[in-house]
Design an enzyme around this catalytic site. Structure first.
Site, PDB file in Angstrom:
ATOM      1  N   LYS A 143      37.930  30.827  -6.060  1.00 33.90           N
ATOM      2  CA  LYS A 143      36.832  31.771  -6.293  1.00 33.90           C
ATOM      3  C   LYS A 143      35.794  31.584  -5.189  1.00 33.90           C
ATOM      4  O   LYS A 143      35.001  30.648  -5.229  1.00 33.90           O
ATOM      5  CB  LYS A 143      36.171  31.555  -7.652  1.00 33.90           C
ATOM      6  CG  LYS A 143      35.233  32.715  -8.042  1.00 33.90           C
ATOM      7  CD  LYS A 143      34.277  32.355  -9.155  1.00 33.90           C
ATOM      8  CE  LYS A 143      33.055  31.661  -8.621  1.00 33.90           C
ATOM      9  NZ  LYS A 143      32.241  32.530  -7.707  1.00 33.90           N
ATOM     10  N   GLU A 147      31.926  18.678  -3.001  1.00 26.75           N
ATOM     11  CA  GLU A 147      31.372  18.617  -1.645  1.00 26.75           C
ATOM     12  C   GLU A 147      30.041  19.349  -1.692  1.00 26.75           C
ATOM     13  O   GLU A 147      29.983  20.574  -1.698  1.00 26.75           O
ATOM     14  CB  GLU A 147      32.329  19.276  -0.649  1.00 26.75           C
ATOM     15  CG  GLU A 147      31.896  19.157   0.792  1.00 26.75           C
ATOM     16  CD  GLU A 147      32.855  19.878   1.725  1.00 26.75           C
ATOM     17  OE1 GLU A 147      32.359  20.691   2.545  1.00 26.75           O
ATOM     18  OE2 GLU A 147      34.067  19.650   1.635  1.00 26.75           O
ATOM     19  N   CYS A 167      25.695  22.119   5.139  1.00 25.99           N
ATOM     20  CA  CYS A 167      25.447  20.922   4.333  1.00 25.99           C
ATOM     21  C   CYS A 167      25.161  19.703   5.204  1.00 25.99           C
ATOM     22  O   CYS A 167      24.471  18.785   4.778  1.00 25.99           O
ATOM     23  CB  CYS A 167      26.628  20.660   3.407  1.00 25.99           C
ATOM     24  SG  CYS A 167      28.212  20.502   4.243  1.00 25.99           S
ATOM     25  N   GLU A 211      16.785  19.631  -0.081  1.00 30.49           N
ATOM     26  CA  GLU A 211      17.610  20.395   0.851  1.00 30.49           C
ATOM     27  C   GLU A 211      17.054  21.818   0.968  1.00 30.49           C
ATOM     28  O   GLU A 211      17.028  22.568  -0.010  1.00 30.49           O
ATOM     29  CB  GLU A 211      19.065  20.445   0.387  1.00 30.49           C
ATOM     30  CG  GLU A 211      19.973  21.123   1.400  1.00 30.49           C
ATOM     31  CD  GLU A 211      21.431  21.100   0.991  1.00 30.49           C
ATOM     32  OE1 GLU A 211      22.293  20.901   1.874  1.00 30.49           O
ATOM     33  OE2 GLU A 211      21.717  21.292  -0.208  1.00 30.49           O
TER      34      GLU A 211
END
Length: 502
Positions: A189, A264, A298, A394
């Protein structure tokens, strides 16, 4: 801007997707049955298309199709043959290189120059894991009982993969290739905001010989479509690439279904520059670490730790260089940095910059941005402590926080003063220091005098809020297989500790 909608339809037709956004289940393009999902052009800020959320019923069909195809993939194809098919897929991806890159640039807002590189890397991923397909084997263990004990590495069966909007086709290849090389079926997905290149990739793979139904693509939302796949009995493992917040929800859902997961997630990576470094190289590396991809990575070097003696000089160099970066239409060959990929993320990044300013940060940004698009200018924040919000959270945009340090010990302490553990780098001429810092900083990937060098052959992943498990290199093969231990009693008299024979 109707020409951009026309371009989307043309690219979709060229890739065999028709003119509407559909899921790919058992080799067939299928309409969803849920609520409407919007695809927006992040540069033109127009609606490109609408489609229906896949939904639970079609998600279940995809899981069942993957389970059926997986059995044939293993029983009907030798390991070497599976590798041959994957080599054919790699060649087919390159045959569609430009069309895939343009579709990615249009929908995800990534510069076309970056998209071309990423499509080429997808082909490389299939080639790399094709080579592994017939080289997976177990071992013989010299157990003390006299048994012949050997192990096999078996495929899990069906895996469910969830990939993000910041690098759709790259992460699709990153996940699909090792999964099918090890004999698994896949339900994937992609982000509901960027599903098209994943569907296109699997269509191309099927045209190159991948059995239909072995990889199925669900276009839809996490709480509906994704949850249904996690819950399905055929799914044996869940792999998620995305934010820590969503990763926690996915991990909980997988755990409730008693299924393992690979996560991840994000990072707040420290890019450390010592006073003996080549400052020109370090400045260029720092810009690439945070501004490329509009910071939507990331592993972005979002915390720039600089020795106090060169802090002002280096930050001035980086700030001066921001005006030389070309922002613009992702489809323009000259564009180096595109827009933020979607409106929600644009609002988040903008709010983080405002919050840093309110915390007392000195904010330096590029002077201008294009008149249209979700553009955040390359931005450098200074004057903040390591525990400031902008230095801990982040941001996932082209925003770097510069923090001075006094010595090696303080640099390491600041680098590890975060809840993440994904990546980092050090710039220094001292080889011993480079090794000491690389060893001491908590990170799954660490660079010395460079940044963002990533290859499919090298393991990738993190710890803490950056997730767990590895998704590339030979380590990924272990994530997609299960060891089976087989014991054969080779003695004349069976070694049975307890038994009854009438």
């Amino acid at each position: 801007m109707s020409d951009r909608k026309d371009l989307l339809r043309r690219l979709m037709r060229d890739l065999g997707l028709g003119e509407t956004v559909q899921s790919l289940v058992a080799g067939q393009l299928r309409d969803g049955a849920g609520g409407a999902v919007l695809l927006e052009d992040p540069y033109a800020q127009i609606e490109l298309a609408r489609y229906a959320d896949c939904g639970a019923a079609l998600s279940a069909e995809a899981c069942e199709a993957a389970a059926a195809a997986q059995k044939e993939w293993v029983a009907g194809h030798s390991a070497a043959k599976r590798g041959d098919v994957m080599q054919d897929i790699a060649r087919a991806v390159l045959d569609h290189h430009e069309t895939l890159a343009r579709l990615e640039a249009l929908v995800a807002g990534k510069p076309i120059r970056d998209c071309r590189v990423e499509v080429a890397k997808v082909a490389e991923m299939f080639r790399y894991y094709a080579g592994w397909a017939d080289k997976l084997h177990g071992e013989v263990i010299p157990v003390p009982s006299g048994h012949l004990n050997y192990t096999l590495r078996e495929p899990l069966g069906v895996v469910f993969q969830i990939t993000p909007w910041n690098a759709p086709i790259f992460t699709a290849g990153w996940q699909i290739a090792p999964a099918i090389a090890t004999g698994n079926g896949v339900v994937i997905k992609p982000s509901e905001l960027t599903p098209l290149t994943t569907v296109a990739l699997v269509r191309i793979a099927e045209g190159a010989g991948l059995p239909k139904g072995l990889v199925n693509v669900l276009c839809g939302l996490g709480p509906t479509t994704g949850q249904a796949a996690i819950d399905h009995d055929a799914v044996r493992k869940v792999i998620f690439v995305g934010s820590p917040e969503t990763g926690r929800r996915v991990a909980v859902a997988a755990a409730q279904a008693l299924k393992p997961a690979v996560l991840e997630l994000g990072g707040k990576s420290a890019n450390i520059v010592f006073d003996d470094a080549n400052l020109k190289h370090a400045a260029l590396g720092a810009q690439a670490a945070i501004f490329s991809g509009a910071g939507q990575s990331c592993v972005a070097g979002s915390r720039l730790l600089v020795h106090q003696s060169v802090h002002a000089e280096l930050t001035d160099m980086i700030a001066a260089g921001m005006n030389g970066i070309t922002l613009g239409d992702p489809l323009d060959e000259a564009t180096e940095v595109g827009p933020i990929s979607n409106g929600r993320q644009f609002s988040h990044v903008s709010a983080m910059i405002d919050g840093a300013r309110n915390e007392g940060a000195k904010v330096r940004s590029r002077d201008t941005t294009p008149d249209t698009g979700y553009f955040v200018p390359p931005t450098l924040l200074s004057g903040l402590e390591s525990r400031a919000t902008a230095a801990q959270t982040e941001i996932f945009g082209p925003v770097v926080t510069a923090i001075p340090f006094a010595d090696e010990e303080e640099a390491i302490a600041i680098a590890n003063d975060t809840s993440f553990g994904l990546a980092g780098a050090v710039w220094t001429a001292d080889v011993g220091r480079a090794h000491r810092v690389a060893s001491a900083v908590r990170a799954g990937t660490f660079w010395v005098n460079s940044y963002k060098a990533i290859h499919v052959s090298s393991p990738f992943g993190g710890s803490l809020n950056s997730g767990f498990g590895r998704s590339s290199g030979s380590d990924a093969l272990m994530e997609y297989t299960s060891p089976k231990s087989i014991w054969l009693d080779s003695g004349k008299t069976p070694m049975i500790g307890f038994g009854y024979v009438s």
